[in-house]
Design a protein around this motif. Structure first.
Motif, PDB file in Angstrom:
ATOM      1  N   TYR A   1      12.063 -34.067   2.985  1.00  0.00           N
ATOM      2  CA  TYR A   1      12.867 -33.221   2.424  1.00  0.00           C
ATOM      3  C   TYR A   1      14.166 -32.863   3.333  1.00  0.00           C
ATOM      4  CZ  TYR A   1      14.896 -29.266  -0.066  1.00  0.00           C
ATOM      5  OH  TYR A   1      15.719 -28.091  -0.545  1.00  0.00           O
ATOM      6  N   SER A   2      15.164 -33.215   2.910  1.00  0.00           N
ATOM      7  CA  SER A   2      16.554 -32.821   3.636  1.00  0.00           C
ATOM      8  C   SER A   2      17.378 -32.047   2.853  1.00  0.00           C
ATOM      9  CB  SER A   2      17.044 -34.233   4.311  1.00  0.00           C
ATOM     10  OG  SER A   2      17.555 -34.895   3.141  1.00  0.00           O
ATOM     11  N   GLY A   3      17.173 -31.005   2.457  1.00  0.00           N
ATOM     12  CA  GLY A   3      17.880 -30.034   1.624  1.00  0.00           C
ATOM     13  C   GLY A   3      18.637 -28.949   2.183  1.00  0.00           C
ATOM     14  N   GLN A   4      18.802 -27.956   1.695  1.00  0.00           N
ATOM     15  CA  GLN A   4      19.486 -26.959   2.321  1.00  0.00           C
ATOM     16  C   GLN A   4      18.610 -26.131   3.320  1.00  0.00           C
ATOM     17  OE1 GLN A   4      20.318 -24.305  -1.052  1.00  0.00           O
ATOM     18  NE2 GLN A   4      22.513 -24.942  -0.889  1.00  0.00           N
ATOM     19  N   PHE A   5      19.274 -25.468   4.253  1.00  0.00           N
ATOM     20  CA  PHE A   5      18.707 -24.636   5.144  1.00  0.00           C
ATOM     21  C   PHE A   5      18.074 -25.286   6.226  1.00  0.00           C
ATOM     22  CE2 PHE A   5      18.552 -22.090   1.168  1.00  0.00           C
ATOM     23  CZ  PHE A   5      19.647 -21.502   1.680  1.00  0.00           C
ATOM     24  N   GLY A   6      18.140 -26.508   6.507  1.00  0.00           N
ATOM     25  CA  GLY A   6      17.430 -27.260   7.560  1.00  0.00           C
ATOM     26  C   GLY A   6      15.960 -27.461   7.531  1.00  0.00           C
ATOM     27  N   ARG A   7      15.503 -27.377   6.451  1.00  0.00           N
ATOM     28  CA  ARG A   7      14.003 -27.479   6.474  1.00  0.00           C
ATOM     29  C   ARG A   7      13.563 -28.603   6.726  1.00  0.00           C
ATOM     30  NH1 ARG A   7      14.245 -24.575   0.665  1.00  0.00           N
ATOM     31  NH2 ARG A   7      14.235 -22.390   1.330  1.00  0.00           N
ATOM     32  N   ASN A   8      12.246 -28.914   7.030  1.00  0.00           N
ATOM     33  CA  ASN A   8      11.748 -30.224   7.683  1.00  0.00           C
ATOM     34  C   ASN A   8      10.939 -30.973   6.895  1.00  0.00           C
ATOM     35  OD1 ASN A   8       9.944 -28.572   8.365  1.00  0.00           O
ATOM     36  ND2 ASN A   8       9.967 -28.839  10.359  1.00  0.00           N
ATOM     37  N   GLY A   9      10.500 -30.358   5.595  1.00  0.00           N
ATOM     38  CA  GLY A   9       9.548 -31.112   4.855  1.00  0.00           C
ATOM     39  C   GLY A   9       9.072 -30.028   4.004  1.00  0.00           C
ATOM     40  N   ILE A  10       8.427 -30.356   2.953  1.00  0.00           N
ATOM     41  CA  ILE A  10       7.402 -29.525   2.069  1.00  0.00           C
ATOM     42  C   ILE A  10       6.039 -29.921   2.356  1.00  0.00           C
ATOM     43  CG2 ILE A  10       6.794 -28.780  -0.423  1.00  0.00           C
ATOM     44  CD1 ILE A  10       9.513 -30.228  -1.094  1.00  0.00           C
TER      45      ILE A  10
END
Length: 140
Positions: free
Chosen positions: A64-73
């Protein structure tokens, strides 16, 4: 007075016609069929989740490369994201008044309900495939 400025009050409006015995019988039949369709979807999604859970490490994350620099679900959350709404659809067929529907409602339930179940199973398949690839169980 029954014009645009003075609508008829709710208690004076004619009531809808009662459902016929045939409508109730066919409504019960459609509820049984949709309950089976949803149960089949739940079994398929559950089987896919078990396959994914047993094939990759628990700390695997869905890319997952969405908002807030999360590295995955996290994998368990990603696999439950489809399973839980499908359980809600199945639960809707167990209500006491679920069978009270006329022909347009029955047709809508068949078309929309089956379509939603197929979309949920496809989404579970896609997420499971992505997690299996990310976890190294399938080649990229």
């Amino acid at each position: 007075m029954n014009d645009e400025e003075h609508p008829v009050p709710w208690d004076e409006r004619p009531a809808k016609a009662a459902l016929t015995e045939e409508d109730l019988f066919l409504g019960q039949k459609s509820v049984r069929i949709m309950k089976l369709v949803y149960a089949a979807g739940i079994l398929v999604c559950g089987g896919l989740a078990i396959l994914v859970f047993s094939s990759v490490p628990w700390d695997t994350r869905l890319p997952y490369s969405g908002q807030f620099g999360r590295n995955g679900i996290p994998m368990p959350i990603a696999m439950l994201a489809v399973f839980v709404p499908l359980l809600g659809l199945w639960r809707s067929t167990t209500k006491a008044d679920a069978h009270q529907m006329r022909k347009p409602s029955r047709l809508t339930a068949y078309i929309v309900g089956t379509g939603m179940m197929l979309v949920f199973v496809g989404a579970q398949w896609a997420m499971g495939h992505a997690i299996l690839v990310e976890g190294g169980a399938l080649p990229a």
